[in-house]
Design a protein around this motif. Structure first.
Motif, PDB file in Angstrom:
ATOM      1  N   SER A 274      10.167   5.223  -2.808  1.00 23.95           N
ATOM      2  CA  SER A 274      10.705   5.087  -4.174  1.00 23.95           C
ATOM      3  C   SER A 274       9.803   4.518  -5.119  1.00 23.95           C
ATOM      4  CB  SER A 274      11.781   3.741  -3.676  1.00 23.95           C
ATOM      5  OG  SER A 274      12.116   3.008  -4.829  1.00 23.95           O
ATOM      6  N   PRO A 275      10.045   4.741  -6.544  1.00 20.63           N
ATOM      7  CA  PRO A 275       9.126   4.190  -7.285  1.00 20.63           C
ATOM      8  C   PRO A 275       8.911   2.600  -7.576  1.00 20.63           C
ATOM      9  CG  PRO A 275      10.606   5.579  -8.326  1.00 20.63           C
ATOM     10  CD  PRO A 275      11.171   5.577  -7.064  1.00 20.63           C
ATOM     11  N   SER A 276       9.914   2.069  -6.927  1.00 17.16           N
ATOM     12  CA  SER A 276       9.737   0.509  -6.838  1.00 17.16           C
ATOM     13  C   SER A 276       9.181   0.183  -5.759  1.00 17.16           C
ATOM     14  CB  SER A 276      11.089   0.007  -6.915  1.00 17.16           C
ATOM     15  OG  SER A 276      11.864   0.183  -5.881  1.00 17.16           O
ATOM     16  N   THR A 277       8.816   0.824  -4.726  1.00 19.87           N
ATOM     17  CA  THR A 277       7.979   0.451  -3.446  1.00 19.87           C
ATOM     18  C   THR A 277       6.700   0.814  -3.311  1.00 19.87           C
ATOM     19  OG1 THR A 277      10.036   1.233  -2.111  1.00 19.87           O
ATOM     20  CG2 THR A 277       7.919   0.906  -0.902  1.00 19.87           C
ATOM     21  N   ARG A 278       5.966  -0.495  -2.726  1.00 20.67           N
ATOM     22  CA  ARG A 278       4.633  -0.349  -2.981  1.00 20.67           C
ATOM     23  C   ARG A 278       4.167  -0.737  -1.325  1.00 20.67           C
ATOM     24  NH1 ARG A 278       5.702   1.149  -6.799  1.00 20.67           N
ATOM     25  NH2 ARG A 278       5.241   0.538  -8.984  1.00 20.67           N
ATOM     26  N   VAL A 279       2.927  -0.230  -0.706  1.00 20.08           N
ATOM     27  CA  VAL A 279       2.529  -0.551   0.320  1.00 20.08           C
ATOM     28  C   VAL A 279       1.369  -1.071   0.571  1.00 20.08           C
ATOM     29  CG1 VAL A 279       1.763   0.786   2.580  1.00 20.08           C
ATOM     30  CG2 VAL A 279       3.609   1.792   1.180  1.00 20.08           C
ATOM     31  N   PHE A 280       1.379  -2.216   1.364  1.00 18.67           N
ATOM     32  CA  PHE A 280       0.102  -3.172   1.784  1.00 18.67           C
ATOM     33  C   PHE A 280      -0.306  -2.996   3.098  1.00 18.67           C
ATOM     34  CE2 PHE A 280      -1.232  -7.050   3.776  1.00 18.67           C
ATOM     35  CZ  PHE A 280      -2.410  -7.437   2.927  1.00 18.67           C
ATOM     36  N   ALA A 281      -1.729  -2.947   3.323  1.00 15.06           N
ATOM     37  CA  ALA A 281      -2.353  -2.711   4.704  1.00 15.06           C
ATOM     38  C   ALA A 281      -3.134  -4.002   4.798  1.00 15.06           C
ATOM     39  CB  ALA A 281      -3.159  -1.407   4.970  1.00 15.06           C
ATOM     40  N   ILE A 282      -3.177  -4.724   5.966  1.00 14.43           N
ATOM     41  CA  ILE A 282      -3.821  -5.958   6.120  1.00 14.43           C
ATOM     42  C   ILE A 282      -5.315  -5.655   6.252  1.00 14.43           C
ATOM     43  CG2 ILE A 282      -3.796  -5.763   8.771  1.00 14.43           C
ATOM     44  CD1 ILE A 282      -3.489  -8.807   6.694  1.00 14.43           C
ATOM     45  N   GLY A 283      -5.688  -4.504   6.900  1.00 16.01           N
ATOM     46  CA  GLY A 283      -7.071  -4.105   6.838  1.00 16.01           C
ATOM     47  C   GLY A 283      -7.486  -2.736   6.825  1.00 16.01           C
ATOM     48  N   GLU A 284      -8.977  -2.295   6.993  1.00 13.72           N
ATOM     49  CA  GLU A 284      -9.204  -1.126   6.758  1.00 13.72           C
ATOM     50  C   GLU A 284      -8.719  -0.050   7.929  1.00 13.72           C
ATOM     51  OE1 GLU A 284     -13.364  -1.454   7.266  1.00 13.72           O
ATOM     52  OE2 GLU A 284     -13.915  -2.535   5.436  1.00 13.72           O
ATOM     53  N   THR A 285      -8.459  -0.293   9.094  1.00 14.80           N
ATOM     54  CA  THR A 285      -7.940   0.106  10.236  1.00 14.80           C
ATOM     55  C   THR A 285      -6.604   0.706  10.063  1.00 14.80           C
ATOM     56  OG1 THR A 285      -9.679  -0.715  11.715  1.00 14.80           O
ATOM     57  CG2 THR A 285      -7.700   0.582  12.823  1.00 14.80           C
ATOM     58  N   THR A 296       0.680   6.481   0.731  1.00 14.03           N
ATOM     59  CA  THR A 296      -0.217   5.920  -0.383  1.00 14.03           C
ATOM     60  C   THR A 296      -0.491   4.325  -0.020  1.00 14.03           C
ATOM     61  OG1 THR A 296       0.302   7.490  -2.023  1.00 14.03           O
ATOM     62  CG2 THR A 296      -0.794   5.480  -2.791  1.00 14.03           C
ATOM     63  N   VAL A 297      -1.689   3.739   0.101  1.00 20.71           N
ATOM     64  CA  VAL A 297      -1.630   2.352   0.152  1.00 20.71           C
ATOM     65  C   VAL A 297      -2.117   1.839  -0.981  1.00 20.71           C
ATOM     66  CG1 VAL A 297      -3.144   0.568   1.355  1.00 20.71           C
ATOM     67  CG2 VAL A 297      -2.359   2.635   2.774  1.00 20.71           C
ATOM     68  N   HIS A 298      -1.138   0.811  -1.673  1.00 17.86           N
ATOM     69  CA  HIS A 298      -1.579   0.290  -2.883  1.00 17.86           C
ATOM     70  C   HIS A 298      -2.299  -1.149  -3.075  1.00 17.86           C
ATOM     71  CE1 HIS A 298       2.361   2.692  -3.207  1.00 17.86           C
ATOM     72  NE2 HIS A 298       1.903   3.014  -4.492  1.00 17.86           N
ATOM     73  N   ALA A 299      -2.399  -1.688  -1.960  1.00 21.49           N
ATOM     74  CA  ALA A 299      -3.339  -2.973  -1.934  1.00 21.49           C
ATOM     75  C   ALA A 299      -3.666  -3.118  -0.461  1.00 21.49           C
ATOM     76  CB  ALA A 299      -2.288  -4.099  -2.280  1.00 21.49           C
ATOM     77  N   MET A 300      -4.931  -3.656  -0.231  1.00 19.37           N
ATOM     78  CA  MET A 300      -5.464  -4.010   0.948  1.00 19.37           C
ATOM     79  C   MET A 300      -6.209  -5.227   0.831  1.00 19.37           C
ATOM     80  SD  MET A 300      -8.224  -1.991   3.370  1.00 19.37           S
ATOM     81  CE  MET A 300      -9.695  -2.544   2.556  1.00 19.37           C
ATOM     82  N   ALA A 301      -5.960  -6.066   1.925  1.00 14.35           N
ATOM     83  CA  ALA A 301      -6.664  -7.469   1.891  1.00 14.35           C
ATOM     84  C   ALA A 301      -8.121  -7.229   2.079  1.00 14.35           C
ATOM     85  CB  ALA A 301      -5.969  -8.191   2.972  1.00 14.35           C
ATOM     86  N   ASP A 302      -8.990  -8.171   1.278  1.00 13.28           N
ATOM     87  CA  ASP A 302     -10.286  -8.046   1.367  1.00 13.28           C
ATOM     88  C   ASP A 302     -10.646  -8.798   2.723  1.00 13.28           C
ATOM     89  OD1 ASP A 302      -9.735 -10.785   0.531  1.00 13.28           O
ATOM     90  OD2 ASP A 302     -11.203 -10.595  -1.152  1.00 13.28           O
ATOM     91  N   GLN A 303      -9.757  -9.936   3.094  1.00  9.28           N
ATOM     92  CA  GLN A 303      -9.871 -10.535   4.262  1.00  9.28           C
ATOM     93  C   GLN A 303      -8.606 -10.737   4.946  1.00  9.28           C
ATOM     94  OE1 GLN A 303     -12.465 -11.948   6.070  1.00  9.28           O
ATOM     95  NE2 GLN A 303     -13.724 -11.257   4.555  1.00  9.28           N
ATOM     96  N   PRO A 304      -8.494 -10.307   6.462  1.00 10.63           N
ATOM     97  CA  PRO A 304      -7.019 -10.376   7.134  1.00 10.63           C
ATOM     98  C   PRO A 304      -6.539 -11.731   7.039  1.00 10.63           C
ATOM     99  CG  PRO A 304      -8.872 -10.252   8.705  1.00 10.63           C
ATOM    100  CD  PRO A 304      -9.557 -10.269   7.526  1.00 10.63           C
ATOM    101  N   THR A 305      -6.051 -12.213   6.029  1.00  7.08           N
ATOM    102  CA  THR A 305      -5.729 -13.810   6.106  1.00  7.08           C
ATOM    103  C   THR A 305      -4.506 -13.880   5.040  1.00  7.08           C
ATOM    104  OG1 THR A 305      -6.930 -14.622   4.355  1.00  7.08           O
ATOM    105  CG2 THR A 305      -7.880 -14.683   6.688  1.00  7.08           C
TER     106      THR A 305
END
Length: 321
Positions: A274-285, A296-305
């Motif tokens: 969906s155009p309104s959906t974004r995907v976040f991943a906690i880390g590189e793996t 598509t991963v739109h955001a990834m944490a620089d630290q898993p916190t």
């Protein structure tokens, strides 16, 4: 509490994980009082909804036996929070079984601890603050680089660390990472789950370091994922009825490849794309796994916190404004 997206006035983050200190909510939802992600996201301007995905089963017999043995180790490597919890559960099991007279062969407080993720380290820190815990069972970090946000970033620190002291009765090998013979290193003890990635074992094999791997927990998919997902999406029937016409962004947040795989089995493609959906991943793996599946991963944490998560979400949303 779990939010229903139809009424969310701002971006909502659906976290595919079990909330810490959560209790069962209404309609299959999960209450999140006290969860650090829920609290930090709320303070950061996001609504939250939790969909618990994994159901764990702990296997403690092997690690209990090792805890009582007199084997010598180069270090303990714990690759997840659940692995750390498995260790502490094993210690508690031994204490219940044998009381103060339980046999301890190795003083684990002298064994270096390596962890993937700060939450793994937090479990050991909490155990040390427990007055009923025998601290001789708890390994300790004792140097810089003992914890990292991912296995790939931990490996260089692990391999470059000089040996604690020469291991005996091993044949010499050519110098490896850190300038020492592989034979100078005692074995490493790896505490893992049944779906843990192979990065660290592969790196140790490549450096000709000995190790022993113990699986202290296994995970499987929860049976209530479809119902929980429908609840947080505000749907009464099928997830296929999801409408992308939402007043604010919907973030799907994933915390491991295994939980992402289970969650995506129950998410209709129209939700993910969906155009309104974004995907976040906690880390590189996790990000690499999602990307390998064409997501598509739109955001990834620089630290898993929690703070790292909020920073990543804010940066991604700021770029789209």
């Amino acid at each position: 509490m779990t939010a229903q997206l139809a009424h969310a006035p701002r971006s909502t983050v659906v976290l595919f994980k079990t909330p810490v200190h959560g209790v069962q909510g209404e309609n299959g939802g999960e209450a999140a009082g006290g969860d650090p992600y829920a609290e930090t996201l709320r303070q950061g301007g996001f609504d939250t909804a939790f969909v618990p995905v994994l159901q764990e089963e702990y296997h403690l017999e092997e690690v209990c036996a090792v805890l009582q043995s007199d084997e010598e180790w180069e270090g303990v490597v714990v690759t997840s929070k659940r692995g750390a919890e498995g260790w502490v559960r094993a210690v508690s099991k031994l204490r219940r079984k044998g009381g103060a007279n339980v046999t301890i062969g190795t003083d684990w407080s002298n064994i270096p601890l390596w962890t993937v993720g700060s939450t793994s380290l937090d479990v050991f820190d909490q155990a040390l603050s427990d007055p009923t815990m025998d601290v001789r069972y708890i390994p300790r970090p004792s140097f810089a680089g003992h914890t990292a946000k991912s296995a790939s970033t931990l490996i260089p620190h692990l391999l470059s660390r000089p040996p604690r002291s020469p291991a005996l009765n091993l044949q010499p090998t050519p110098p490896g990472p850190g300038g020492a013979n592989a034979a100078a290193y005692r074995p490493y003890l790896l505490i893992r789950g049944d779906k843990s990635m192979d990065e660290i074992p592969r790196a140790l094999r490549g450096a000709k370091r000995a190790y022993r791997s113990i699986t202290v927990y296994s995970t499987r998919s929860r049976t209530d994922i479809p119902q929980s997902t429908r609840t947080v999406l505000g749907l009464s029937t099928s997830i296929a009825d999801y409408s992308p016409d939402r007043p604010a962004s919907l973030w799907l947040a994933f915390f491991s490849p295994s939980s992402a795989a289970f969650a995506l089995e129950h998410l209709h493609p129209k939700v993910v794309s969906s155009p309104s959906t974004r995907v976040f991943a906690i880390g590189e793996t996790t990000a690499a796994w999602l990307t390998s599946k064409g997501i598509t991963v739109h955001a990834m944490a620089d630290q898993p916190t929690p703070d790292g998560m909020v920073r990543a979400l804010r940066e991604a949303e700021d770029k789209e404004r």
